[in-house]
Structures are given as C-alpha cells and as structure tokens.
Design an enzyme around this catalytic site. Structure first.
Site, PDB file in Angstrom:
ATOM      1  N   CYS A 101     -11.023  -6.240  -1.282  1.00  0.00           N
ATOM      2  CA  CYS A 101     -10.881  -5.649  -0.434  1.00  0.00           C
ATOM      3  C   CYS A 101     -11.374  -3.960  -0.702  1.00  0.00           C
ATOM      4  O   CYS A 101     -12.050  -3.848  -1.790  1.00  0.00           O
ATOM      5  CB  CYS A 101      -9.462  -5.151   0.451  1.00  0.00           C
ATOM      6  N   HIS A 160      -6.903   3.654   5.344  1.00  0.00           N
ATOM      7  CA  HIS A 160      -6.666   2.170   5.361  1.00  0.00           C
ATOM      8  C   HIS A 160      -5.828   1.767   6.433  1.00  0.00           C
ATOM      9  O   HIS A 160      -4.567   1.955   6.315  1.00  0.00           O
ATOM     10  CB  HIS A 160      -6.206   2.027   4.016  1.00  0.00           C
TER      11      HIS A 160
END
EC number: 2.7.1.199
Length: 324
Positions: free
Chosen positions: A100, A246
């Site tokens: 990620c 995020h």
C-alpha cells in the site's frame, strides 16, 4: 513451604499482598520473607548477569547495531528491489506480495529467513511481524518496490524507479498552517489503531475521525501521489512539506471500492478544494476503522507539529495544525 510461611496473594504478589495477607493478620512467620527475598535477589542478579554476558543475550539497550553503509550503496547502485527481496529470504520464500502507500505486505514460508535488520538498513522505517506475515515500512515507494520485486521474481529486469529530487521544506517560511481535510473530530496519532501511524514511523501528524466523506486539500500545493486504490493521497504544500492523507485503516484491501478521486498526480490544488469523495458507510462496514491519519513525511530537523485544536472540526477549517 520449607519454612512453613504461608502468605496468600491476589494478582501480583507484591508489597500490598504481603501487608494484607502476611503482616496485618500476623498468623505466620512473615518476617522470614525478607531474608529469603534478599537471598533470591542476589541469586537472580548474579545469575542473570552471568548468563547475559556469557551468551551475549540481547537485553534492552544491548541490541546489536546495524551498519548503515549498505543502505546508501544499494540505493546508489539501483539494487534496492534485489536487496529487499534477498532480505525477505529470496524468491522461494515469498508466498504472497502486496503493498500500500505506506508499506510492503509480504507473506513468507519461513519467517526465520527474513532479515529485519537488513530491511531497516535498506530504508524501512520499521518492520512489523505477525506470524508468517511481514510489513516493511518503506513509505510511498512501497508500491513501486512491489512492482520491481514482482518483475525480478518473474525473471524480468525491474523498471527503474523515477528519481525524484527530495523535497525539503522551505527554510524561508517560519511556519505553515494546515487546514483540516475532513469534518469530524481531531484524534491524536497515538490513538490510531495502526502502529505505523501511532508510533510515527512515517512522520508526525494528527488524525481525524470523519463524519462525512468529502476530503479537501489542507494546503495550497500540488498533488504528488494518488494511490491506485484511491484511499490515500500525497500533497506537496507551497512551503515544501509533503503531506499524506490516508483515509481509514487497511483500506487498501477495498481495492478502490467506496473511493472517488477528484484530482490526479500533478494537479495544482488550493486549500479547501475537494480532492476525494469517500462512501463512509461502505468503509465503516468493510474496514477496521475510518480514522484518517494526516502525516507530514519530510519534516526537517527542528520542525515540530503543533495541533492547535481538539474535538470537533469542520472540513477546510484553517490553522488546526501549525508546523514550525
């Protein structure tokens, strides 16, 4: 038992238990505990001291330091993906490889073959290990590393990472104010249920527990990264600070479901401009948490993050955080 001393205890067997079940009832020879304790203290001290020195046991403060020189050499030679793959135990040790925007996520066959110290020397801010799963915190270059390692495993020459000059925050600006990217409640990083953020492995910052799904730019600046699954966006502010937003925890696993990017890499943005839409209801149902960390990934020595507000905050509300 040998001295016929009988003192009960609850949880810890500490001084409170000693007083409550020994001294105050005064029904056993409680005073014998003191000389026996002193004898055992001497045995423990010299016994463990001998063992630690004899077998060089790695107690806190005595860990072996890792040489940092190979890190620079590997990066200069363009061999980072090869080195990372080797530190993970080689191609045959990889069961599953993913990434990620913050980390490499790797399932391995034999965790004992993973060299965590080497991964840190190669640039990982931290290495997390759960069972046969390893997470190496390489930050925004993690996804590129994943692709390069996959190429190596398939026998291809890995694509070279595009060399981007490291951005330093402007020394001219004394401070920079940051707006809230979402409406909700300000949350300290320490309360984020992901130690990559809570332990500040990628940098200092703050978090928002959002109440609606519109994400706006917290600064005037430029979009430098939109992760393929759209759950995370990187922005470079006019002052040179690089900011990672995020949305949620482990939301990379949603594969873009529930996220709509309103910008692309290279776009110039203004503070308060919408950059992402999130289906919060969907994310709540399918991710561990919707808490949204906002991380400053390139703070300079001496720069600190000051959170100026606690509690409820409105999307685009300015000066909730100051960097100075």
């Amino acid at each position: 038992h040998l001295l016929n001393v009988k003192i009960g205890m609850t949880f810890s067997g500490g001084v409170i238990d000693f007083l409550l079940f020994g001294v105050l009832p005064n029904r056993t020879a409680w005073w014998l505990v003191i000389p026996v304790g002193l004898v055992f203290a001497v045995i423990y001290y010299f016994g463990f001291r001998f063992a630690i020195r004899k077998w060089d046991l790695a107690t806190p403060g005595r860990e072996k330091t890792v040489e940092e020189a190979p890190k620079a050499e590997a990066a200069a030679a363009g061999d980072l993906p090869y080195e990372v793959l080797a530190a993970l135990g080689g191609k045959e040790n990889i069961e599953h490889l993913d990434a990620c925007i913050t980390r490499l996520r790797v399932s391995v066959h034999d965790i004992g073959r993973v060299d965590k110290d080497r991964l840190k020397a190669l640039g990982a801010a931290g290495v997390l290990e759960v069972g046969n799963n390893v997470q190496a915190i390489f930050g925004p270059k993690s996804d590129m590393l994943k692709g390069q390692i996959q190429d190596i495993m398939q026998g291809k020459a890995p694509a070279r990472a595009e060399e981007k000059p490291k951005t330093a925050a402007s020394e001219a600006a004394e401070s920079e104010t940051i707006a809230s990217p979402m409406s909700g409640e300000i949350v300290p990083l320490a309360e984020v249920p992901d130690q990559v953020f809570s332990q500040k492995m990628m940098g200092d910052g703050f978090a928002v527990m959002p109440t609606d799904g519109t994400v706006v730019s917290p600064v005037d600046g430029k979009i430098i990264n939109v992760f393929p699954t759209k759950h995370a966006i990187g922005i470079q502010s006019a002052g040179g600070h690089e900011i990672l937003i995020h949305v949620g925890i482990d939301t990379v696993k949603l594969n873009g479901q529930g996220f709509e990017a309103l910008v692309k890499e290279g776009d110039e943005v203004k503070k308060g401009q919408p950059i992402l839409r999130v289906d919060l209801d969907y994310v709540k149902q399918n991710a561990p948490s919707i808490v949204t960390p906002v991380i400053f990934t390139n703070l300079q020595a001496g720069e600190t993050v000051h959170v100026n507000k606690q509690g409820p905050v409105a999307r685009g509300e300015d000066a909730v955080v100051t960097i100075r």
